[in-house]
Motif scaffolding. Structure first.
Motif, mmCIF file in Angstrom:
data_model
loop_
_atom_site.group_PDB
_atom_site.id
_atom_site.type_symbol
_atom_site.label_atom_id
_atom_site.label_comp_id
_atom_site.label_asym_id
_atom_site.label_seq_id
_atom_site.Cartn_x
_atom_site.Cartn_y
_atom_site.Cartn_z
ATOM 1 N N GLN A 60 60.647 13.307 32.340
ATOM 2 C CA GLN A 60 59.249 13.163 32.679
ATOM 3 C C GLN A 60 59.074 12.046 33.701
ATOM 4 O O GLN A 60 59.887 11.133 33.794
ATOM 5 N N LEU A 114 50.086 14.515 31.870
ATOM 6 C CA LEU A 114 50.995 15.640 31.698
ATOM 7 C C LEU A 114 50.516 16.532 30.561
ATOM 8 O O LEU A 114 50.297 16.055 29.439
ATOM 9 N N TYR A 129 56.237 21.306 35.782
ATOM 10 C CA TYR A 129 55.272 20.495 35.058
ATOM 11 C C TYR A 129 53.844 20.972 35.365
ATOM 12 O O TYR A 129 53.567 21.425 36.479
ATOM 13 N N GLN A 146 59.269 14.657 42.242
ATOM 14 C CA GLN A 146 58.553 15.882 41.938
ATOM 15 C C GLN A 146 57.846 16.380 43.196
ATOM 16 O O GLN A 146 57.341 15.591 43.984
ATOM 17 N N TYR A 206 63.129 22.016 36.659
ATOM 18 C CA TYR A 206 62.034 21.428 35.912
ATOM 19 C C TYR A 206 60.690 21.747 36.547
ATOM 20 O O TYR A 206 60.544 21.683 37.767
ATOM 21 N N TYR A 216 55.469 20.790 30.028
ATOM 22 C CA TYR A 216 56.514 20.856 31.027
ATOM 23 C C TYR A 216 57.627 21.782 30.545
ATOM 24 O O TYR A 216 57.640 22.213 29.374
#
Lengths: 112, 116
Positions: free
Chosen positions: A99, B45, B33, B105, B31, B48
């Motif tokens: 994250q 968030l 999100y 990202q 990945y 995800y």
């Protein structure tokens, strides 16, 4: 846990002024650090990044240095332009997770 | 490459209606999100995914569901929309590089959702 704290805005500067936006982080070990920029009505774009201590990220005249001793990643630009008006986000990622952790954003307005 | 795309760009719903937001990426990222952005709150968030067929809850998952049936797509669903879900929704994708470093990202342009 991991977190990012950045200076609150809004920030208003005259064109050609010096810019500093403070960012400090909390994390164990060595996270990767990022600055993103968001122009009105758009998504976030990566501005610069640093992946290890003492690294300096730079792009479009902006710079930030990864300071492990002060857990900081302050964004600087020597001479801002009207086109730099945007919201700036500091962020970190940590190798133990997948994250990102974002600051709340700092709005910058540059006036002619 | 188109990068990360989101559809729709704008949507207005009535309370109780449902909808699905689509995110697609053509960078072969593992990945993906979903975030929501509200004034003064930064990015939060929602859910995800670390790979095809997997999803996980983020900071604010209540009222949302997600699915990642294909690696390039990540869907966000609102089953029964509420005014509190009025927000701008951003999708992002990322990859893990060498030495386990999580790279930046990449964000889509956002979906502006209003729930009346």
């Amino acid at each position: 846990g991991n977190s990012v704290t950045q200076m609150e805005g809004p920030v208003t500067l005259s064109e050609e002024a010096f810019l500093t936006i403070n960012c400090t982080y909390t994390a164990t070990g060595y996270p990767s650090l990022f600055w993103y920029v968001q122009y009105p009505g758009e998504g976030l774009q990566l501005l610069l990044k640093a992946t290890k201590a003492d690294d300096k990220g730079s792009n479009k005249g902006f710079e930030a240095t990864y300071r492990k001793e002060t857990t900081s990643f302050h964004l600087e630009k020597g001479s801002v332009q009207v086109s730099d008006s945007a919201v700036y986000f500091c962020a970190l990622s940590h190798y133990t997770g997948n994250q990102f952790y974002f600051g709340t954003g700092t709005s910058l307005t540059v006036i002619p | 490459n188109a990068g990360v795309t989101q559809t729709p760009k704008f949507r207005v719903l009535k309370t109780g209606q449902s909808m699905t937001l689509l995110c697609a990426q053509d960078m072969n990222h593992e990945y993906m999100y979903w975030y929501r952005q509200d004034p003064g709150m930064g990015l939060r968030l929602i859910h995800y995914s670390v790979g095809e067929g997997t999803t996980a809850k983020g900071e604010v998952p209540d009222g949302y569901n997600v699915s990642r049936l294909k690696k390039q797509n990540f869907l966000l669903g609102l089953e029964s929309a509420a005014p509190s879900q009025t927000s701008v929704y951003f999708c992002a994708s990322s990859y893990r590089g060498l030495a386990g470093v999580y790279n930046e990202q990449f964000f889509g342009p956002g979906t502006r959702l209003t729930v009346l």
